[in-house]
Design a protein around this motif. Structure first.
Motif, PDB file in Angstrom:
ATOM      1  N   GLU A 191       0.870   4.515   1.662  1.00 49.85           N
ATOM      2  CA  GLU A 191       1.070   4.189   3.652  1.00 49.85           C
ATOM      3  C   GLU A 191       1.800   3.709   3.751  1.00 49.85           C
ATOM      4  O   GLU A 191       0.782   2.070   4.323  1.00 49.85           O
ATOM      5  CB  GLU A 191       0.033   5.439   4.022  1.00 49.85           C
ATOM      6  N   LEU A 242      -1.434 -15.127   5.854  1.00 47.63           N
ATOM      7  CA  LEU A 242      -2.859 -14.906   4.966  1.00 47.63           C
ATOM      8  C   LEU A 242      -3.069 -14.879   3.664  1.00 47.63           C
ATOM      9  O   LEU A 242      -3.713 -15.420   3.329  1.00 47.63           O
ATOM     10  CB  LEU A 242      -2.559 -13.418   5.607  1.00 47.63           C
ATOM     11  N   GLY A 257       3.246   0.691   6.496  1.00 50.17           N
ATOM     12  CA  GLY A 257       3.072   0.908   8.418  1.00 50.17           C
ATOM     13  C   GLY A 257       3.754  -0.882   8.072  1.00 50.17           C
ATOM     14  O   GLY A 257       3.121  -1.752   8.131  1.00 50.17           O
ATOM     15  N   LEU A 258       4.101  -1.355   9.469  1.00 55.44           N
ATOM     16  CA  LEU A 258       4.517  -3.003  10.444  1.00 55.44           C
ATOM     17  C   LEU A 258       3.977  -2.063  11.396  1.00 55.44           C
ATOM     18  O   LEU A 258       3.532  -1.540  12.206  1.00 55.44           O
ATOM     19  CB  LEU A 258       5.664  -3.168   9.899  1.00 55.44           C
ATOM     20  N   TYR A 259       3.706  -4.105  12.016  1.00 59.20           N
ATOM     21  CA  TYR A 259       3.433  -4.120  13.616  1.00 59.20           C
ATOM     22  C   TYR A 259       4.841  -3.680  14.402  1.00 59.20           C
ATOM     23  O   TYR A 259       5.569  -4.011  13.925  1.00 59.20           O
ATOM     24  CB  TYR A 259       2.783  -5.095  14.034  1.00 59.20           C
ATOM     25  N   LYS A 260       4.343  -2.895  15.309  1.00 62.43           N
ATOM     26  CA  LYS A 260       6.075  -2.432  16.177  1.00 62.43           C
ATOM     27  C   LYS A 260       6.206  -3.604  16.654  1.00 62.43           C
ATOM     28  O   LYS A 260       7.751  -3.825  17.024  1.00 62.43           O
ATOM     29  CB  LYS A 260       6.018  -1.347  16.706  1.00 62.43           C
ATOM     30  N   LYS A 261       5.988  -4.931  17.011  1.00 66.29           N
ATOM     31  CA  LYS A 261       6.486  -5.384  18.293  1.00 66.29           C
ATOM     32  C   LYS A 261       6.813  -6.424  17.527  1.00 66.29           C
ATOM     33  O   LYS A 261       6.907  -7.418  18.132  1.00 66.29           O
ATOM     34  CB  LYS A 261       5.136  -5.502  19.328  1.00 66.29           C
ATOM     35  N   TYR A 319       3.612 -14.341   8.383  1.00 65.76           N
ATOM     36  CA  TYR A 319       2.310 -13.832   8.746  1.00 65.76           C
ATOM     37  C   TYR A 319       1.665 -13.271   7.609  1.00 65.76           C
ATOM     38  O   TYR A 319       0.772 -13.421   7.370  1.00 65.76           O
ATOM     39  CB  TYR A 319       2.305 -12.688   9.383  1.00 65.76           C
ATOM     40  N   PHE A 320       2.236 -12.604   7.073  1.00 62.73           N
ATOM     41  CA  PHE A 320       1.689 -11.715   5.317  1.00 62.73           C
ATOM     42  C   PHE A 320       1.446 -12.815   4.437  1.00 62.73           C
ATOM     43  O   PHE A 320       0.129 -13.025   3.822  1.00 62.73           O
ATOM     44  CB  PHE A 320       2.590 -10.289   4.972  1.00 62.73           C
ATOM     45  N   PRO A 363       0.819  -0.697   0.038  1.00 74.35           N
ATOM     46  CA  PRO A 363       0.042  -0.080   0.111  1.00 74.35           C
ATOM     47  C   PRO A 363       1.062   1.013  -0.066  1.00 74.35           C
ATOM     48  O   PRO A 363       1.731   1.545   0.073  1.00 74.35           O
ATOM     49  CB  PRO A 363      -1.025  -0.386   1.492  1.00 74.35           C
ATOM     50  N   GLN A 390       8.081  -3.989   3.991  1.00 70.75           N
ATOM     51  CA  GLN A 390       6.900  -4.676   3.523  1.00 70.75           C
ATOM     52  C   GLN A 390       6.825  -5.048   2.449  1.00 70.75           C
ATOM     53  O   GLN A 390       5.930  -5.406   1.826  1.00 70.75           O
ATOM     54  CB  GLN A 390       6.194  -3.097   4.106  1.00 70.75           C
ATOM     55  N   ARG A 450      12.384  -6.828  16.277  1.00 70.49           N
ATOM     56  CA  ARG A 450      11.231  -5.805  16.571  1.00 70.49           C
ATOM     57  C   ARG A 450      11.397  -4.957  15.060  1.00 70.49           C
ATOM     58  O   ARG A 450      12.156  -4.316  15.325  1.00 70.49           O
ATOM     59  CB  ARG A 450      10.632  -5.572  17.594  1.00 70.49           C
TER      60      ARG A 450
END
Lengths: 529, 356
Positions: B120, B139, B122-126, B135-136, B118, B180, B167
């Motif tokens: 913008e 899915l 972003g990722l899960y910070k933790k 994980y992606f 996408p 990403q 992390r």
């Protein structure tokens, strides 16, 4: 379904990796352990208080000293009774078998205390036999071989001498002036070779007996003029010394009054100790077993604990859900997610994942409660084990499970919808305001409802689905009418389903939206869309 | 930032280890030739329109993307690129029109064949970089173990091996973006959709990104990416789609795009060029005193742009200058850049958008 599982698993693992999760899990068992040890610890932690006593009248000094000593001996005797019960060969069995269903509601310690109070001759006998050591010798053969040595409770109040150079016979006001710095803690005085802090000063003026108050209007003004005994202390919270001295002195004054009126003091005492037995009975219980037992008291008040637990659990994990949703939204991770799964799958996964977190935490609480009670099967936790048995035999635990699940789904749905329309936590907090106002009500009513569990307030709140889980949990032990129970449950299920459906619609649109959170009207349009 | 080994084409062949999870099999596939006669259509949009209230975010856009092509999605800010991409992925639904991905009416039905980055980022910070990629990929239908293995390999290949188990909050922005991108291609999709993949990357990593796209292309994957940086598009696109204010302005190959500009010769001289205007090959003359911005502002030079006929030989101009004694400091008849095409096509539109 696999993607739902993946989302749920991720949510679970991420939350399980946080400090908050482990603190949540460990805090509860720590609290139970703490409360088990707290009473003993508190006894040891209560500091010894040093006080000075100046009696210029010469009338009350001996009375006070003896009275305080008698009080201490009473505590020793109480402790000794507890000690002998705990370690006695004979008594042990009977304590373990105390049937909570039959035990009077007030508990064993109060029972002992009452017994001692109404039978002062027991204590008199104990003191007359010159106290502890002979009694211990007498007890010895009855105790188990491995019984630890008896620890005499610490003396709570110790009288110390006036500081060197302070004369006892000077005017009370001057005396106070000289003692002031000690009382304020600025200087300390010597006692038995140690520096100690002065806790209080009790000053009795010469003419104290001339100011004894008798019933009548005049007495109301007397205290204003410092005519009686002066009790000086900077610690206002600990009033034990003051009330002990007051009681001892007043007992003495009354004794003298009795004597002055030529009454037989022993007869008066005997009269004062007379009482009528008083039983609490509950018409709802089976005939012949109507006595209100300690188990009933547990049953009545345990739901309050559960309501609190329910509230904390629901609130904490709904908050987690909110934070998570906002993180995904503000990070725009949501877009990648939605290119792989439907909003419905995402929502279900999140709900399930966070529910698993909540169940793990509450499950571990219940498990640790059981474990602690089983492992620490001492005499005091016998009581706790019984408490647990009471919980088991009542419907509290299943009710908790049902209301936890439904309450969680209901509030999670609301929080999820809020999270999906907000971009930052700050925005979300604004919208949370009204929800919190709603959510706070059960905490206020929590303590009132057990007093009238089937009253108007309880019934009305029961039928508001947002409150049903908490209020019905609160009422669970009071046998609410079936109509309330089943009816509100059906309403709750329907309402929860409705909220989830609605928040699903909002979630689907809101989750992709940026910018200002939508107005209420806009939300309604989304729901209809 | 440490870019590591970057991308190396031979590594593609190396990775098969015989256990053959789906993606390694794919890597062995011969690059498909870009022959339009046998190529199937990967993505097809017909008269797609998206309304937000009165606002037409996307207005009657149709397009077809053949397999194996690199398709550039160009347009000024607010043109509707991201909206179109979101509709392709079925994150949002079009108001009208149809979208078919791999012949299916919904991208979710073929989600394991699509990768998406996408706009913008972003990722899960933790989460760790490895866990996020896995994980992606999960899915998208990959099994857990191969997904984790694949994540490790990708991170190693793109120089993030040392950060694989950190992390993502510890990563720099560029590194996070790389993670990403890797997450979007970990399941080896047939169609990769990248929304502004170059934004936020330093020049070295922009290069890595370009190589990554070329690598995907060389393995027969279809890439659709949006950008407003024309240099990237010019270097790696086969076809471009230009949209502005929701409307399609152009759809075709790079050469076709450039052909929309008149053929021109640029001159720099202090002499009078009146004689050149008279040439039959010259259709128009623009003059300016600012280099690189030809206009009809009536300035008398020293920069000129001569538009010439389709079949004319630019050599004629040079010859005429020679004959008429026009002294040239510069003569340039290279083809227009995509940047010029873009400004030419959407210039007025883009300005309007920015004042709206």
């Amino acid at each position: 379904m696999r993607t739902v599982y993946l989302v749920a698993m991720r949510e679970f693992l991420e939350n399980a990796a946080t400090k908050g999760f482990w603190i949540g899990i460990l805090l509860f068992p720590l609290m139970i352990l703490a409360s088990l040890y707290a009473t003993r610890f508190l006894e040891k932690a209560t500091p010894t208080r040093q006080f000075v006593l100046v009696d210029q009248s010469g009338e009350l000094e001996k009375v006070i000293v003896e009275g305080l000593e008698r009080e201490h001996q009473g505590q020793v005797l109480e402790a000794l009774i507890g000690y002998s019960q705990k370690h006695s060969k004979i008594l042990q069995a009977s304590v373990a078998d105390i049937d909570l269903e039959k035990m009077p509601a007030e508990g064993i310690e109060e029972h002992v205390k009452r017994l001692l109070e109404s039978n002062p001759e027991v204590l008199d006998g104990f003191i007359a036999k010159s106290g502890l050591q002979p009694a211990l010798d007498e007890l010895k053969p009855l105790l188990k071989d491995d019984a630890p040595a008896f620890e005499e409770p610490r003396r709570r109040f110790v009288r110390v001498d006036l500081p060197a150079g302070v004369r006892a016979d000077q005017d009370v006001d001057d005396l106070v002036k000289e003692l002031r710095s000690y009382l304020k803690g600025d200087s300390s005085l010597e006692h038995e070779g140690r520096k100690v802090e002065l806790f209080a000063a009790i000053l009795i003026p010469k003419d104290v007996l001339a100011h004894v108050q008798r019933p009548g209007l005049k007495s109301l003004l007397a205290n204003l003029q410092r005519q009686g005994i002066q009790y000086w202390a900077s610690n206002l919270a600990d009033k034990d010394l003051k009330s002990s001295v007051e009681r001892v002195v007043n007992d003495e004054i009354r004794r003298r009054e009795f004597l002055g009126q030529k009454l037989d003091i022993d007869k008066v005492r005997a009269v004062q100790a007379t009482r009528v037995p008083f039983a609490s009975l509950n018409p709802k219980k089976a005939e012949g077993k109507e006595e209100v037992s300690i188990a009933d008291v547990i049953r009545q008040w345990a739901p309050v604990g559960f309501v609190y637990l329910l509230w904390i659990a629901i609130f904490t994990i709904s908050q987690m859900l909110l934070n998570n949703t906002i993180e995904e939204k503000s990070n725009r991770i949501i877009e990648v997610l939605l290119s792989s799964i439907t909003p419905g799958e995402l929502m279900m996964g999140k709900l399930a994942g966070i529910a698993a977190v909540g169940l793990t935490v509450t499950g571990s609480w219940i498990l640790s409660l059981v474990l602690i009670l089983k492992l620490r099967a001492g005499p005091e936790s016998q009581f706790a084990v019984r408490l647990f048995e009471v919980l088991q035999t009542s419907n509290l635990l299943p009710a908790f499970c049902v209301y936890f699940l439904l309450g969680y789904l209901l509030y999670a749905g609301i929080f999820l919808a809020i999270g999906s329309v907000c971009n930052t936590l700050k925005e979300a907090q604004n919208m949370m305001g009204p929800v919190m106002m709603i959510l706070i009500v059960p905490l206020f009513t929590m303590m009132f409802i057990p007093k009238d569990p089937n009253g108007t307030l309880a019934t009305v709140l029961t039928w508001i689905p947002l409150y049903t889980p908490f209020i019905m949990m609160n009422r669970a032990a009071a046998d609410p009418p079936w109509f309330d129970m089943i009816g509100s449950l059906i309403l709750l299920v329907l309402f929860t389903a409705f909220v989830l459906w609605m928040s699903g619609r909002i979630f689907r649109i809101g989750i992709l939206r940026t910018g200002q959170p939508p107005k209420l009207l806009e939300l309604l349009r989304w729901i209809k869309a | 930032m440490d870019v590591g080994p970057g991308f190396c084409k031979d590594e593609v062949e190396v990775s098969g280890d015989g256990r053959a999870p789906r993606w390694t099999e794919r890597l062995a596939v011969e690059p498909r030739e870009n022959d339009s006669s046998v190529i199937e259509t990967v993505l097809e949009l017909q008269n797609v329109t998206k309304l937000y209230g009165e606002f037409r975010a996307v207005d009657d856009v149709s397009l077809a993307i053949p397999q194996g092509s690199v398709y550039g999605f160009l347009g000024p800010n607010g043109a509707g690129k991201t909206t179109t991409i979101r509709m392709i992925l079925e994150i949002i639904k079009p108001t009208s029109g149809t979208i078919r991905v791999f012949g299916q009416p919904s991208a979710l039905l073929v989600r394991e064949r699509i990768g998406y980055l996408p706009e913008e980022k972003g990722l899960y910070k933790k989460m760790t970089a490895r866990a996020i990629i896995a994980y992606f990929a999960g899915l998208k239908g990959m099994k857990r173990a191969p997904a984790r293995k694949r994540a490790g390999e990708l991170l190693e290949r793109y120089g993030l091996k040392d950060f694989a188990d950190k992390r993502t909050e510890a990563l720099s922005k560029g590194m996070g973006q790389k993670v990403q991108v890797l997450a979007s291609i970990a399941h080896d999709p047939d169609l990769v959709i990248l929304d502004e993949p170059f934004s936020g990357l330093d020049p070295v990593n922009q290069q890595v990104m370009e190589e990554l796209i070329e690598d995907l292309k060389s393995r027969g994957r279809t890439v659709l990416f949006s950008t407003h940086i024309m240099q990237h598009a010019e270097r790696i696109c086969d076809r471009i789609l230009l949209i502005a204010r929701g409307r399609k302005l152009f759809d075709g190959t790079l050469a076709q795009a450039k052909a929309t500009m008149p053929r021109r010769v640029r001159l720099e001289t202090d002499n009078d060029i009146q004689k050149l205007r008279a040439l039959p090959e010259v259709t128009a003359v623009l003059a300016t005193d600012k280099d690189g911005s030809p206009s009809t502002d009536g300035a008398s030079g020293p920069y000129f742009e001569l538009h010439i006929r389709e079949n004319a030989d630019p050599q004629v101009i040079l010859q005429a200058c020679f004959e008429h004694g026009i002294r040239l400091r510069r003569l340039d008849h290279s083809e227009p850049s995509l940047h010029e095409v873009f400004v030419n096509m959407v210039g007025p539109e883009a300005r309007e958008v920015s004042f709206r």
